[in-house]
Design a protein around this motif. Sequence first.
Motif, PDB file in Angstrom:
ATOM      1  N   ALA A  48       0.761  -1.462   0.049  1.00 16.47           N
ATOM      2  CA  ALA A  48      -0.067  -0.028   0.186  1.00 16.47           C
ATOM      3  C   ALA A  48       0.850   1.169   0.137  1.00 16.47           C
ATOM      4  O   ALA A  48       0.497   2.248  -0.628  1.00 16.47           O
ATOM      5  N   HIS A  49       1.779   1.213   0.855  1.00 15.87           N
ATOM      6  CA  HIS A  49       2.661   2.394   0.931  1.00 15.87           C
ATOM      7  C   HIS A  49       3.664   2.528  -0.531  1.00 15.87           C
ATOM      8  O   HIS A  49       3.732   3.773  -0.946  1.00 15.87           O
ATOM      9  N   VAL A  50       4.019   1.214  -0.970  1.00 13.29           N
ATOM     10  CA  VAL A  50       4.772   1.577  -2.210  1.00 13.29           C
ATOM     11  C   VAL A  50       3.935   2.072  -3.425  1.00 13.29           C
ATOM     12  O   VAL A  50       4.516   2.756  -4.252  1.00 13.29           O
ATOM     13  N   ARG A  51       2.881   1.598  -3.386  1.00 13.45           N
ATOM     14  CA  ARG A  51       1.573   1.947  -4.557  1.00 13.45           C
ATOM     15  C   ARG A  51       1.745   3.448  -4.472  1.00 13.45           C
ATOM     16  O   ARG A  51       1.717   4.358  -5.574  1.00 13.45           O
ATOM     17  N   ARG A  52       1.429   3.927  -3.200  1.00 17.01           N
ATOM     18  CA  ARG A  52       1.174   5.345  -3.079  1.00 17.01           C
ATOM     19  C   ARG A  52       2.527   6.065  -3.441  1.00 17.01           C
ATOM     20  O   ARG A  52       2.106   7.145  -4.097  1.00 17.01           O
ATOM     21  N   LEU A  53       3.434   5.920  -3.240  1.00 24.73           N
ATOM     22  CA  LEU A  53       4.681   6.376  -3.648  1.00 24.73           C
ATOM     23  C   LEU A  53       5.055   6.302  -5.137  1.00 24.73           C
ATOM     24  O   LEU A  53       5.320   7.535  -5.765  1.00 24.73           O
ATOM     25  N   GLU A  54       4.823   5.315  -5.508  1.00 30.56           N
ATOM     26  CA  GLU A  54       5.131   5.050  -6.921  1.00 30.56           C
ATOM     27  C   GLU A  54       4.076   5.737  -7.916  1.00 30.56           C
ATOM     28  O   GLU A  54       4.537   5.931  -9.147  1.00 30.56           O
ATOM     29  N   SER A  55       2.893   6.106  -7.366  1.00 34.58           N
ATOM     30  CA  SER A  55       1.912   6.611  -8.169  1.00 34.58           C
ATOM     31  C   SER A  55       1.995   7.996  -8.115  1.00 34.58           C
ATOM     32  O   SER A  55       1.546   8.757  -9.298  1.00 34.58           O
ATOM     33  N   LEU A  56       3.094   8.810  -7.542  1.00 37.97           N
ATOM     34  CA  LEU A  56       3.308  10.316  -7.499  1.00 37.97           C
ATOM     35  C   LEU A  56       4.273  10.672  -8.739  1.00 37.97           C
ATOM     36  O   LEU A  56       4.924   9.532  -9.204  1.00 37.97           O
ATOM     37  N   ASP A  57       4.168  11.754  -9.309  1.00 37.28           N
ATOM     38  CA  ASP A  57       4.831  12.330 -10.586  1.00 37.28           C
ATOM     39  C   ASP A  57       6.214  12.548 -10.027  1.00 37.28           C
ATOM     40  O   ASP A  57       7.031  12.982 -10.913  1.00 37.28           O
ATOM     41  N   ARG A 107       9.165   8.669  -5.423  1.00 36.79           N
ATOM     42  CA  ARG A 107       9.144   7.417  -6.244  1.00 36.79           C
ATOM     43  C   ARG A 107      10.200   6.551  -5.586  1.00 36.79           C
ATOM     44  O   ARG A 107      10.181   5.574  -5.460  1.00 36.79           O
ATOM     45  N   GLU A 108      11.698   7.334  -5.448  1.00 36.58           N
ATOM     46  CA  GLU A 108      12.796   6.487  -4.966  1.00 36.58           C
ATOM     47  C   GLU A 108      12.349   6.287  -3.712  1.00 36.58           C
ATOM     48  O   GLU A 108      12.943   5.189  -3.029  1.00 36.58           O
ATOM     49  N   ARG A 109      11.631   6.689  -3.007  1.00 36.37           N
ATOM     50  CA  ARG A 109      11.352   6.352  -1.339  1.00 36.37           C
ATOM     51  C   ARG A 109      10.632   5.059  -1.194  1.00 36.37           C
ATOM     52  O   ARG A 109      10.819   4.602  -0.236  1.00 36.37           O
ATOM     53  N   ALA A 110      10.038   4.611  -2.405  1.00 32.36           N
ATOM     54  CA  ALA A 110       9.437   3.343  -2.478  1.00 32.36           C
ATOM     55  C   ALA A 110      10.445   2.261  -2.135  1.00 32.36           C
ATOM     56  O   ALA A 110      10.026   1.212  -1.570  1.00 32.36           O
ATOM     57  N   GLU A 111      11.383   2.434  -2.767  1.00 27.93           N
ATOM     58  CA  GLU A 111      12.635   1.548  -2.863  1.00 27.93           C
ATOM     59  C   GLU A 111      13.071   1.186  -1.245  1.00 27.93           C
ATOM     60  O   GLU A 111      13.300   0.184  -0.675  1.00 27.93           O
ATOM     61  N   ASP A 112      13.028   2.237  -0.539  1.00 30.00           N
ATOM     62  CA  ASP A 112      13.577   2.354   0.982  1.00 30.00           C
ATOM     63  C   ASP A 112      12.439   1.425   1.717  1.00 30.00           C
ATOM     64  O   ASP A 112      12.751   0.791   2.549  1.00 30.00           O
ATOM     65  N   ILE A 113      11.137   1.831   1.435  1.00 25.21           N
ATOM     66  CA  ILE A 113      10.011   0.895   2.172  1.00 25.21           C
ATOM     67  C   ILE A 113      10.156  -0.727   1.703  1.00 25.21           C
ATOM     68  O   ILE A 113       9.898  -1.173   2.881  1.00 25.21           O
ATOM     69  N   LYS A 114      10.691  -0.761   0.501  1.00 25.76           N
ATOM     70  CA  LYS A 114      10.447  -2.337   0.149  1.00 25.76           C
ATOM     71  C   LYS A 114      11.682  -2.857   0.905  1.00 25.76           C
ATOM     72  O   LYS A 114      11.533  -3.915   1.550  1.00 25.76           O
ATOM     73  N   ASP A 115      12.938  -2.086   1.100  1.00 29.70           N
ATOM     74  CA  ASP A 115      13.916  -2.648   1.703  1.00 29.70           C
ATOM     75  C   ASP A 115      13.433  -3.022   3.128  1.00 29.70           C
ATOM     76  O   ASP A 115      13.806  -4.122   3.661  1.00 29.70           O
ATOM     77  N   LEU A 116      13.024  -2.252   3.859  1.00 35.38           N
ATOM     78  CA  LEU A 116      12.470  -2.575   5.208  1.00 35.38           C
ATOM     79  C   LEU A 116      11.521  -3.686   5.253  1.00 35.38           C
ATOM     80  O   LEU A 116      11.715  -4.474   6.102  1.00 35.38           O
ATOM     81  N   GLY A 117      10.710  -3.753   4.465  1.00 29.83           N
ATOM     82  CA  GLY A 117       9.736  -4.857   4.358  1.00 29.83           C
ATOM     83  C   GLY A 117      10.445  -6.198   4.139  1.00 29.83           C
ATOM     84  O   GLY A 117      10.194  -7.172   4.837  1.00 29.83           O
TER      85      GLY A 117
END
Length: 756
Positions: free
Chosen positions: A286-295, A300-310
């Motif tokens: 859910a967090h990744v989708r929200r971040l990756e949907s942004l222009d 969008r790069e912060r989505a990778e940080d969230i994935k790493d933690l997960g």
Amino acid sequence: MLTILRHIIQEVTSAQDFREALDIMVKRIANALATQACSIFLLDRHHGEYVLVATQGLNPQAVGKVRVPINKGLIGLVGEREEPLNIDDATKHPRFYRVPEIKEEAYRAFLGTPVIYHRQVLGVLIVQQEDPRRYDESEEAFLVTLATQLAAIIAHAEATGALAELLQSSKEKRHELIYSGVPGAPGIGMGVGVVVYAPYDLDTIPDREPDSVEAEIQLLEAAFSAVREDLRLLSERLYPALPPEERALFDVYQRILDSADMGKEVADAIRAGNWAPGALREVIQAHVRRLESLDNEYMRERAEDIKDLGQRVLTYLQKNDRTTPQYAEKTILIGESITPTDLAEVPEGYLAGVISAKGSGNSHVAILARAMRVPTVMGVGDTPIYELQDKEIIVDGYYGQIYVSPSPNLRTEFERLIQEEKKLDAALEEIRDLPAVTKDGQRIGLLVNTGLGADISISLAAGAEGVGLYRTEIPFLMRDRFPSGEEQRIIYRQLLASFAPRPVIIRTLDVGGDKPLPYFPIKEDNPFLGWRGIRITLDHPEIFLSQVRAMMRASEGLNNMRIMLPMITDATEVDEALRLLRKAYTEVRDEGYDVEMPQIGVMIEVPSAVYQARVLAKRVDFLSVGSNDLTQYILAVDRNNPRVANLYDALHPAVLRALIQVVENGHQEGKHVSICGEVAGDPVAVLLLLAMGFDSLSMNASSIGRVKWVIRHFTHKKAAKLLHEVLGMENAVMIRCHMELALERAGLGNLIRAGR
């Protein structure tokens, strides 16, 4: 000559194949001009090199083997300038590049012309002669005419695949493979590939009803606790040279893991009927989708940080320790998406370079790599990264290229460049705390652009004299709501205190365009000409007042803050902003804060502001040119559009004249005039900005040392002479080549890239 020209073209067009056509052309040209050598070099764009494909007079064994880097030698200079180069003694030219295999030592006279088709340089056609002399105008015209004919032949060969076949046959004789990405951190690294893998794929975790909700929550809490401890240890293991502010990134990770935030979301998903791994997957996705949907690219790069933690939490949920790679003494760290924690796990002194299939120069990992001075290439998506394990690799962080299994000659060349880098770094370190002053005593301030807490120590370590631009939108972009006044005050206070007593220029919220807020959506057909910058905050004075009050409160006892207004197009906008600023100042003083009214400035980013610069300067304390947007608006070029990106250059004559006008108008009112943006940190441009009279330059921290080195090696008089010369030129390519040549003649070509 016309008859000879016709005969050559007829013979070439009747050739059996492309290779024969090239051979015929070099022989006939050499005969027609009664010169001793004629050669054709074609551009291999994939590898960034000119390949010798035909010659009469040079070593025939070198055909297909000799490759000249695109930025090297007289061949590269002809391609860069996109015009003929006619010199009487090539060996005395500063760009002469000796290639032993082609055996051209005997030749002095040199005439080269680019082969261009539809604005694209396809190659270079050259003639050479032993005796020093300049080829006459008729000879030059003849060669240029033949180059236009050759361009059509090459274009046809490209369309039929003959060109690719010719270049591929040349490439097969090479040992190394070359792949391209995006420069992440400058420098050259050599070592052995070590590929890191995510231990589990979070996305494949299925949903499952838990046997015991409480047991799953306890397992979750234990996993979160274990990851927090891992992060703490990793932060401590980071290189001693890495300042505390960079380790603050791991504090951000810790806050994300806090049970009051993400942990609570996962626990709620468990209570809703999913086991811990499945609940974790729900929340992370859910967090990744929200971040990756942004222009916005940064978010969008912060989505990778969230994935790493997960992934790290999942490892402990599944009760399996994360596999640690076997690191080489010179490790080139490679992964699908390298994370800051991957960097931290490499033993101290082992990390020689980084390659990430995903990401950009805005990634946290790129920021940390720059702080750690580790050459990095991002976004190499087409590279078979999992085949690079244990391969010998060279990382070129300047151009964003990687070389796999390099040949001995290439390895030797890059080893030499690394030694040159070390000498340059040592020299730059010696002048870190010295002022940017020319040989004849002209001084200019060097400040830094920043927007992340992790940038602060990098900036201070680079010798920045202050902050010329702090981008306040980044803290806004990192949240799912507007930050409160107190949250903003804490951020600004840390920044101001870190740089005190150095000046810090904080820009008011500049969103819109390519920086929409996720919780404040702006949908427009043409956002760059729409609701952005000061237009938004004046339409929402509650946002503006909350922000500037937080800035003023943060400055108490420090008084080193300046406020800058973005995207000003009209004097009435400044008048309204000043009214609100005075209102905010009165309110903050009434609250009991003992602060001074800060200096106020405006950004000159659009043509209308250029023509009103003096009117604006009358109202404020300083002007600052935003060169990135100003160049974009003057040239009508979207710098993010690859179709027209080649037209974007801040050294365009129109941009240079606009900059001169701004400086003159600002100084007529006795106001400080600065410039921020990419051009301010470009060693090729700095002398022109100095000659224009800018009082300070603001740039990325990594550029400060090189810019200071240029300034300290030239006189203001020489800079003024160069400015006068380029103002007589008609395009940016000519101007940039002229300035690069000036640096090379001064022995400073290695500031552009090692080895130049």
